[in-house]
Design a protein around this motif. Structure first.
Motif, PDB file in Angstrom:
ATOM      1  N   MET B   1     -25.698  -9.743   3.462  1.00 18.65           N
ATOM      2  CA  MET B   1     -24.860 -10.233   4.410  1.00 18.65           C
ATOM      3  C   MET B   1     -23.676  -9.196   4.694  1.00 18.65           C
ATOM      4  O   MET B   1     -23.122  -8.797   3.609  1.00 18.65           O
ATOM      5  N   ALA B   2     -23.171  -9.249   5.967  1.00 16.68           N
ATOM      6  CA  ALA B   2     -22.086  -8.386   6.242  1.00 16.68           C
ATOM      7  C   ALA B   2     -20.686  -8.947   5.728  1.00 16.68           C
ATOM      8  O   ALA B   2     -20.744 -10.152   5.437  1.00 16.68           O
ATOM      9  N   GLU B   3     -19.930  -7.849   5.383  1.00 18.38           N
ATOM     10  CA  GLU B   3     -18.832  -8.207   4.571  1.00 18.38           C
ATOM     11  C   GLU B   3     -17.486  -7.738   5.583  1.00 18.38           C
ATOM     12  O   GLU B   3     -17.744  -7.231   6.610  1.00 18.38           O
ATOM     13  N   THR B   4     -16.390  -8.491   5.396  1.00 19.31           N
ATOM     14  CA  THR B   4     -15.148  -7.892   6.214  1.00 19.31           C
ATOM     15  C   THR B   4     -13.978  -7.837   5.142  1.00 19.31           C
ATOM     16  O   THR B   4     -14.130  -8.741   3.901  1.00 19.31           O
ATOM     17  N   ARG B   5     -12.889  -7.383   5.493  1.00 20.27           N
ATOM     18  CA  ARG B   5     -11.580  -7.381   4.585  1.00 20.27           C
ATOM     19  C   ARG B   5     -10.550  -8.195   5.316  1.00 20.27           C
ATOM     20  O   ARG B   5     -10.425  -8.158   6.491  1.00 20.27           O
ATOM     21  N   GLN B   6      -9.860  -8.949   4.460  1.00 18.32           N
ATOM     22  CA  GLN B   6      -8.656  -9.450   4.857  1.00 18.32           C
ATOM     23  C   GLN B   6      -7.544  -9.298   4.050  1.00 18.32           C
ATOM     24  O   GLN B   6      -7.644  -9.280   2.840  1.00 18.32           O
ATOM     25  N   TRP B   7      -6.219  -9.506   4.645  1.00 16.02           N
ATOM     26  CA  TRP B   7      -5.277  -9.407   3.777  1.00 16.02           C
ATOM     27  C   TRP B   7      -4.665 -10.756   3.855  1.00 16.02           C
ATOM     28  O   TRP B   7      -4.427 -11.629   4.537  1.00 16.02           O
ATOM     29  N   ARG B   8      -4.456 -11.343   2.290  1.00 16.10           N
ATOM     30  CA  ARG B   8      -3.961 -12.534   2.137  1.00 16.10           C
ATOM     31  C   ARG B   8      -2.426 -12.530   1.588  1.00 16.10           C
ATOM     32  O   ARG B   8      -2.020 -11.598   1.166  1.00 16.10           O
ATOM     33  N   LEU B   9      -1.841 -13.806   1.881  1.00 19.92           N
ATOM     34  CA  LEU B   9      -0.492 -13.946   1.191  1.00 19.92           C
ATOM     35  C   LEU B   9      -0.539 -14.058  -0.217  1.00 19.92           C
ATOM     36  O   LEU B   9      -1.044 -15.149  -0.758  1.00 19.92           O
ATOM     37  N   GLU B  10      -0.252 -13.091  -1.157  1.00 19.65           N
ATOM     38  CA  GLU B  10      -0.377 -13.410  -2.471  1.00 19.65           C
ATOM     39  C   GLU B  10       0.628 -14.195  -3.257  1.00 19.65           C
ATOM     40  O   GLU B  10       0.673 -14.998  -4.186  1.00 19.65           O
ATOM     41  N   SER B  11       1.911 -13.991  -2.584  1.00 15.76           N
ATOM     42  CA  SER B  11       2.834 -14.641  -3.061  1.00 15.76           C
ATOM     43  C   SER B  11       3.961 -14.518  -2.077  1.00 15.76           C
ATOM     44  O   SER B  11       4.264 -13.743  -1.144  1.00 15.76           O
ATOM     45  N   ARG B  12       5.075 -15.453  -2.195  1.00 15.67           N
ATOM     46  CA  ARG B  12       5.945 -15.556  -1.260  1.00 15.67           C
ATOM     47  C   ARG B  12       7.167 -14.679  -1.503  1.00 15.67           C
ATOM     48  O   ARG B  12       7.531 -14.485  -2.658  1.00 15.67           O
ATOM     49  N   PRO B  13       7.795 -13.503  -0.727  1.00 13.22           N
ATOM     50  CA  PRO B  13       8.636 -12.761  -1.053  1.00 13.22           C
ATOM     51  C   PRO B  13      10.158 -13.515  -1.346  1.00 13.22           C
ATOM     52  O   PRO B  13      10.357 -14.495  -0.816  1.00 13.22           O
ATOM     53  N   VAL B  14      10.787 -12.960  -2.208  1.00 11.43           N
ATOM     54  CA  VAL B  14      12.274 -13.231  -2.425  1.00 11.43           C
ATOM     55  C   VAL B  14      12.926 -11.961  -1.779  1.00 11.43           C
ATOM     56  O   VAL B  14      12.838 -11.005  -2.517  1.00 11.43           O
ATOM     57  N   GLY B  15      13.539 -12.339  -0.858  1.00 14.69           N
ATOM     58  CA  GLY B  15      14.434 -11.132  -0.158  1.00 14.69           C
ATOM     59  C   GLY B  15      13.532 -10.339   0.430  1.00 14.69           C
ATOM     60  O   GLY B  15      12.529 -10.801   1.135  1.00 14.69           O
ATOM     61  N   GLU B  16      13.745  -9.002   0.429  1.00 18.75           N
ATOM     62  CA  GLU B  16      12.746  -7.843   1.098  1.00 18.75           C
ATOM     63  C   GLU B  16      11.134  -8.139   0.464  1.00 18.75           C
ATOM     64  O   GLU B  16      11.197  -8.112  -0.702  1.00 18.75           O
ATOM     65  N   PRO B  17      10.451  -8.317   1.540  1.00 21.56           N
ATOM     66  CA  PRO B  17       8.837  -8.462   1.078  1.00 21.56           C
ATOM     67  C   PRO B  17       8.384  -6.871   0.360  1.00 21.56           C
ATOM     68  O   PRO B  17       8.979  -5.839   0.681  1.00 21.56           O
ATOM     69  N   THR B  18       7.550  -7.075  -0.644  1.00 24.87           N
ATOM     70  CA  THR B  18       6.954  -5.888  -1.033  1.00 24.87           C
ATOM     71  C   THR B  18       5.444  -5.929  -1.130  1.00 24.87           C
ATOM     72  O   THR B  18       4.845  -7.008  -0.804  1.00 24.87           O
ATOM     73  N   HIS B  19       4.777  -4.788  -1.525  1.00 25.57           N
ATOM     74  CA  HIS B  19       3.337  -4.767  -1.612  1.00 25.57           C
ATOM     75  C   HIS B  19       2.940  -6.042  -2.263  1.00 25.57           C
ATOM     76  O   HIS B  19       1.812  -6.339  -2.155  1.00 25.57           O
ATOM     77  N   GLU B  20       3.510  -6.060  -3.315  1.00 24.85           N
ATOM     78  CA  GLU B  20       3.075  -7.282  -4.179  1.00 24.85           C
ATOM     79  C   GLU B  20       2.827  -8.706  -3.704  1.00 24.85           C
ATOM     80  O   GLU B  20       2.143  -9.572  -4.193  1.00 24.85           O
ATOM     81  N   ASN B  21       3.377  -8.958  -2.348  1.00 24.96           N
ATOM     82  CA  ASN B  21       3.325 -10.145  -1.767  1.00 24.96           C
ATOM     83  C   ASN B  21       1.818 -10.156  -1.031  1.00 24.96           C
ATOM     84  O   ASN B  21       1.492 -11.244  -0.450  1.00 24.96           O
ATOM     85  N   PHE B  22       0.921  -8.991  -1.046  1.00 27.00           N
ATOM     86  CA  PHE B  22       0.050  -8.851  -0.225  1.00 27.00           C
ATOM     87  C   PHE B  22      -1.275  -8.721  -1.114  1.00 27.00           C
ATOM     88  O   PHE B  22      -1.253  -7.876  -2.081  1.00 27.00           O
ATOM     89  N   GLU B  23      -2.295  -9.346  -0.637  1.00 30.35           N
ATOM     90  CA  GLU B  23      -3.600  -9.003  -1.541  1.00 30.35           C
ATOM     91  C   GLU B  23      -4.790  -8.608  -0.536  1.00 30.35           C
ATOM     92  O   GLU B  23      -5.022  -9.368   0.445  1.00 30.35           O
ATOM     93  N   LEU B  24      -5.390  -7.678  -0.799  1.00 34.22           N
ATOM     94  CA  LEU B  24      -6.627  -7.136   0.152  1.00 34.22           C
ATOM     95  C   LEU B  24      -7.776  -7.927  -0.473  1.00 34.22           C
ATOM     96  O   LEU B  24      -8.198  -7.347  -1.587  1.00 34.22           O
ATOM     97  N   VAL B  25      -8.737  -8.410  -0.017  1.00 35.13           N
ATOM     98  CA  VAL B  25      -9.993  -9.218  -0.488  1.00 35.13           C
ATOM     99  C   VAL B  25     -11.008  -8.833   0.410  1.00 35.13           C
ATOM    100  O   VAL B  25     -10.911  -8.711   1.821  1.00 35.13           O
ATOM    101  N   THR B  26     -12.046  -8.791   0.043  1.00 34.47           N
ATOM    102  CA  THR B  26     -13.512  -8.509   0.596  1.00 34.47           C
ATOM    103  C   THR B  26     -14.367  -9.764   0.603  1.00 34.47           C
ATOM    104  O   THR B  26     -14.351 -10.429  -0.484  1.00 34.47           O
TER     105      THR B  26
END
Lengths: 338, 338
Positions: B1-26
């Protein structure tokens, strides 16, 4: 030659004004020139906006000069007239000196009809404060039936009229004031749905929440500062905020700071508008007609807090910042025999 | 089956958002249901308002849930359609997932006509930011010829359109931005009368004074904070302030404070109004028609700052808070062969 007394600005206040900022002087009574009128003061008004004129800063009104007599709304009796429009014995109102007698150009005076009610009301409910309430609420706040209207300094000369007009228009009305006696007056006599004594309330935000279960549609602000901060988060979508006064800030010696408020306006699409009653000069009569009809029908009530004696005018003014007055604060200067 | 990638909200930022708030999943590529369409993302938008949706607080938009794909304005190509309104190969725009592919109900999509210009403009000058600028300026700010209009974040997707529309309407236009390169773009290419680099200016108030010798009639605010503080004392009588965004405050971890601003509104009888472009849904087409005409006549220019590659979407978003982008910030996700 006849004499008269004047209150002059002795010095500019730093922070809270004190008696030292005022000087009582006795001068020769002025003579009216061509088209001028000599007026004997019967009632003199004191108002929060006067604090701004004591300051040496550009504002919507010229600052008063140190050494000059201060200005006030006055109701008085014409003693001598060199103008066709007035004769001795007429009762008039206008912005005159803080003085027992003053000369004014006929064009600066408005006639007061003593048959319409106590002449002192020309400085209160049927004068500048009443007209301020009328147009500020109806043109800027623009409440609809069923809206929740919050008014700060609700027991003041402007606020008490605002709340009653909002009630007459079918709104839920909530007021803030600074004593239990005022709170009782608002809810028991004036028909407010709720009133909050901000001086006795630990959590102003919770009190606003309780009093406004459906949020706030119109906020008529006379005060600014923490009361306004507490109302802000409760603003509904499309709320209107009429900024009439900010008395909580007038005596500040440094730039007052507080929570930043503009982001809330995006979410709520709310509109904040400042206004001056002088912009409604051409609609003054329309407001007076409605207000006097409401008074005749006992739909609109008012209170006057009258300090007796011209020498006590600074006391009456200083009391405004202590929240001492319920209703309109006046100084009785002369006796009306009409 | 064909796949796709999504960016998900991994955690809520405190102050300035960082890369840790984002998760790339297939994940498996979703299948369209009845009346649904499978869209391949070509361009994805990142916008300041998204910071609000990362927060767990009620606002005008529902917050995103942690663990779910985030949402974005997308321009994409229809791969499969179960809806009469669309067929494979159509270019569409709508609010879809941060994803390489997503399924949408046909009712949530708007058709993009590739003949009208680059399809990416449907996310910028001919999309939400352009329409925001159009109605925010014309309906809320309402400048008259000869007025002075100040716009903050003037080199951004909204601000750059606001300034040019104001200029086309005959106003004097002043912008603020955060680099010399942006300042040059505003004054040399977009016809701003003056532009202020707020990062290189010691005295912002003096800079506003210099740039606005006749005061400020309209302030279009994307930013809030100290820039807004500097504009405020220069507001003219009857000034209008349109609150579009407050990006300077979006990453605050405590309630931001600043000078109290409401008293100035009395003196100036100024009006401050927040707005949301969603309230202009019914007037979207009217704005697009005017904007595309201006673009065709080279009266309105725009810039796009395109980050290549879906994996770089969080970088593009985080850059918004560094003021890195001039014009519209986009992520190029797929290749358009139309």
């Amino acid at each position: 030659m006849a004499e008269t007394r004047q209150w002059r600005l002795e010095s500019r206040p730093v922070g809270e004004p004190t008696h030292e900022n005022f000087e009582l002087v006795t001068v020769d009574r002025p003579d009216p020139g061509p088209n001028e009128v000599l007026v004997e003061t019967l009632y003199q008004s004191v108002d929060p906006y006067m604090r701004g004129r004591m300051r040496d800063a550009e504002s919507y009104a010229e600052p008063w000069d140190v050494g000059d007599p201060m200005k006030a709304g006055v109701v008085g009796e014409v003693l001598e007239s060199n103008a066709d429009a007035f004769e001795a014995g007429d009762v008039v109102t206008g912005e005159l000196n803080w003085a027992e007698h003053a000369v004014a150009d006929a064009g600066e005076l408005r006639r007061v009809n003593p048959d319409h009610g106590p002449i002192s009301t020309a400085l209160g409910v049927l004068g500048m404060p009443g007209v301020t309430a009328y147009w500020g609420l109806n043109d800027v706040g623009n409440p609809k039936p069923g809206d929740t209207v919050v008014v700060s300094a609700a027991a003041g000369a402007v606020g008490s009229v605002v709340g009653q007009l909002a009630r007459l228009g079918g709104a839920r009305v909530v007021g803030t004031a600074g004593s239990e006696e005022k709170i009782d007056w608002l809810t028991d006599d004036l028909g407010f749905d709720a009133a909050i004594n901000y001086k006795e309330t630990d959590d102003l935000s919770a009190a606003i929440d309780d009093a406004c279960p459906d949020g706030v549609d119109v906020y008529f602000d006379n005060v600014g500062g923490p009361i306004t901060d507490a109302v802000w988060p409760r603003l509904n979508v499309d709320a209107r905020i009429a900024i009439c006064g900010q008395i909580a800030l007038y005596n500040a010696t440094e730039v007052p700071t507080g929570p930043r408020k503009l982001a809330k306006l995006i979410e709520s699409r709310a509109k904040v508008e400042g206004f001056l009653v002088s912009d409604y000069e051409h609609r003054w009569g329309e407001a007076l007609e409605r207000l006097s009809t409401f008074i005749r029908n006992d739909d609109l009530r008012y209170r006057e807090n009258i300090v007796d004696g011209f020498e006590n005018a600074p006391d009456a003014f200083l009391g405004l910042f202590e929240g001492e007055n319920a209703g309109k604060q006046l100084v009785k200067v002369g006796e009306y025999d009409g």
